[in-house]
Scaffold this motif. Structure first.
Motif, mmCIF file in Angstrom:
data_model
loop_
_atom_site.group_PDB
_atom_site.id
_atom_site.type_symbol
_atom_site.label_atom_id
_atom_site.label_comp_id
_atom_site.label_asym_id
_atom_site.label_seq_id
_atom_site.Cartn_x
_atom_site.Cartn_y
_atom_site.Cartn_z
ATOM 1 N N HIS A 37 50.008 45.588 42.237
ATOM 2 C CA HIS A 37 50.315 44.808 41.279
ATOM 3 C C HIS A 37 49.491 43.200 41.292
ATOM 4 O O HIS A 37 48.620 42.951 40.012
ATOM 5 C CB HIS A 37 51.043 44.194 41.142
ATOM 6 N N VAL A 38 49.479 42.843 42.596
ATOM 7 C CA VAL A 38 48.569 41.581 42.773
ATOM 8 C C VAL A 38 47.534 41.470 42.407
ATOM 9 O O VAL A 38 46.815 40.780 42.297
ATOM 10 C CB VAL A 38 49.650 40.715 43.816
ATOM 11 N N SER A 39 47.175 42.698 43.808
ATOM 12 C CA SER A 39 45.156 42.448 43.278
ATOM 13 C C SER A 39 44.391 42.725 42.541
ATOM 14 O O SER A 39 43.319 42.583 42.140
ATOM 15 C CB SER A 39 44.995 43.991 44.320
ATOM 16 N N ASN A 40 45.610 43.691 41.260
ATOM 17 C CA ASN A 40 44.894 43.748 40.104
ATOM 18 C C ASN A 40 45.477 42.706 39.412
ATOM 19 O O ASN A 40 43.590 42.682 38.995
ATOM 20 C CB ASN A 40 45.318 45.297 39.037
ATOM 21 N N VAL A 41 45.514 42.004 39.137
ATOM 22 C CA VAL A 41 45.568 41.251 38.465
ATOM 23 C C VAL A 41 44.747 39.665 38.999
ATOM 24 O O VAL A 41 43.969 39.173 38.321
ATOM 25 C CB VAL A 41 47.402 40.603 38.834
ATOM 26 N N SER A 42 44.620 39.492 40.490
ATOM 27 C CA SER A 42 43.760 38.991 40.954
ATOM 28 C C SER A 42 42.414 39.046 40.741
ATOM 29 O O SER A 42 41.503 38.525 40.293
ATOM 30 C CB SER A 42 43.417 38.789 42.432
ATOM 31 N N ALA A 43 42.280 41.107 40.424
ATOM 32 C CA ALA A 43 40.637 41.378 39.974
ATOM 33 C C ALA A 43 39.808 41.071 39.057
ATOM 34 O O ALA A 43 38.851 40.707 39.025
ATOM 35 C CB ALA A 43 40.565 42.777 40.654
ATOM 36 N N THR A 44 41.209 40.957 37.735
ATOM 37 C CA THR A 44 40.835 40.159 36.430
ATOM 38 C C THR A 44 40.856 38.678 36.711
ATOM 39 O O THR A 44 39.735 38.044 35.947
ATOM 40 C CB THR A 44 41.598 41.334 35.432
ATOM 41 N N SER A 45 41.897 38.300 36.598
ATOM 42 C CA SER A 45 41.364 36.988 37.274
ATOM 43 C C SER A 45 40.557 36.272 37.982
ATOM 44 O O SER A 45 40.139 35.494 36.993
ATOM 45 C CB SER A 45 43.125 36.518 37.857
ATOM 46 N N PHE A 46 40.108 36.456 38.927
ATOM 47 C CA PHE A 46 39.010 35.956 39.115
ATOM 48 C C PHE A 46 38.200 36.002 38.578
ATOM 49 O O PHE A 46 37.445 35.410 38.561
ATOM 50 C CB PHE A 46 38.554 36.163 41.026
ATOM 51 N N TYR A 47 37.630 37.271 37.868
ATOM 52 C CA TYR A 47 36.390 37.483 37.943
ATOM 53 C C TYR A 47 36.390 36.512 36.355
ATOM 54 O O TYR A 47 35.513 36.151 36.400
ATOM 55 C CB TYR A 47 36.121 38.755 37.493
ATOM 56 N N THR A 48 37.389 36.880 35.453
ATOM 57 C CA THR A 48 37.190 35.964 33.929
ATOM 58 C C THR A 48 37.754 34.791 34.190
ATOM 59 O O THR A 48 37.360 33.975 33.004
ATOM 60 C CB THR A 48 38.465 37.607 33.192
ATOM 61 N N SER A 49 38.445 34.088 35.171
ATOM 62 C CA SER A 49 39.658 32.903 35.016
ATOM 63 C C SER A 49 38.145 32.389 35.718
ATOM 64 O O SER A 49 38.598 31.293 34.899
ATOM 65 C CB SER A 49 40.777 33.389 36.011
#
Length: 322
Positions: A223-235
């Motif tokens: 879950h954290v990996s999936n959130v991070s994948a979008t968060s790092f790119y988008t955020s």
């Protein structure tokens, strides 16, 4: 067992309920079969006559109040105007009107007795509007019995939905066998599938439950990996853009934009991360750290990060979630 459109309920409380039940079962040495049901165009297939019958017989509405609902639902028509031409008029006999405050509440009233179907098979159920989760706990050496009960329950659920003019999409139904990491190592090669009529729901390594990835070993790493994948790119994209215009923003405006584009992604259903290990939450913490520097308009090594987070912005660390 319905978390949608109710006070003090949300997607977060729904996920916490299901995830907590799976953890308790794992603590007892059981494995859990979690089945995520998919409905096709659920809000658009609510039958008006059945809705009125449920309001009267199940919820006790009578007289003028029932007439209000009948007037609100029935007698609606629609047509399409395009290029100066008008289609023929269609009389609407099903659906709950879009854009209304009554639409979601009427839907959860419509499906309220679905819980009785699951209770008959002693299967746990939780829903968020048209997202329905069925789950059942059992011993690792008796998974065949668990599958049989769950298949019978889903069959009855499908019949109930057909009788209520709803369509269960068995092709998109997902199955997860969840348990402790030790328990998973002993059943990885023998996770049975669900046979749902002509369709088969094959066990997966992880499923997405209301935006949260639940893994078969109940760890939060995926879950954290999936959130991070979008968060790092988008955020970080938005953080770079905001830093370019930071001098033109006051602190309140900068904080509003950061919350809208960055921290809202990290904070979605973040209660599930309570008591998670630091190794799991480090990636999300780096996103929060970068966001705090943009809001406070400080560079990476200019000031103590703890003071920025706690004293200036009053933000908690990800590991401090309770």
């Amino acid at each position: 067992m319905q978390s949608a459109y109710r006070r003090f309920h949300s997607t977060e409380t729904a996920v916490m309920k299901v995830y907590n039940d799976l953890l308790l079962a794992a603590d007892n040495g059981d494995v859990s079969a979690l089945c995520l049901l998919d409905l096709t165009a659920a809000f658009d297939t609510v039958d008006h006559d059945l809705m009125m019958l449920k309001l009267e017989c199940q919820f006790g509405l009578r007289g003028v109040v029932l007439d209000w609902f009948r007037s609100y639902l029935c007698g609606r028509t629609y047509r399409v105007i395009h290029g100066g031409k008008t289609s023929y008029t269609v009389h609407v006999i099903c659906f709950v009107p879009q854009g209304s405050v009554l639409r979601p509440r009427m839907f959860i009233l419509y499906v309220a007795d679905l819980e009785d179907v699951a209770a008959k098979h002693i299967v746990s159920i939780h829903g968020y509007a048209d997202d329905t989760q069925l789950y059942l706990h059992g011993r690792r050496d008796d998974m065949t019995s668990t599958v049989h009960r769950l298949e019978n329950c889903i069959t009855d659920v499908g019949q109930w939905m057909s009788a209520n003019r709803l369509k269960l999409n068995t092709e998109k139904t997902e199955l997860l066998w969840a348990g402790s990491r030790h328990g998973q190592s002993s059943v990885t090669d023998c996770r049975p599938s669900l046979q749902l009529g002509v369709d088969t729901a094959t066990a997966q390594d992880d499923v997405r439950l209301l935006g949260v990835t639940i893994s078969s070993d109940l760890s939060l790493q995926r879950h954290v990996s999936n959130v991070s994948a979008t968060s790092f790119y988008t955020s970080f994209y938005w953080l770079r853009q905001l830093r370019l215009v930071r001098q033109s923003l006051d602190s309140e405006s900068a904080a509003t934009l950061v919350h809208a584009f960055v921290t809202s992604r990290v904070n979605q259903c973040n209660a599930i991360l309570a008591r998670a290990t630091k190794s799991v939450t480090d990636t999300l913490q780096r996103v929060m750290n970068a966001a705090s520097r943009v809001v406070s308009d400080t560079r990476k090594f200019n000031q103590c990060l703890t003071q920025i987070l706690h004293d200036d912005l009053h933000w908690l660390d990800v590991t401090q979630i309770e």
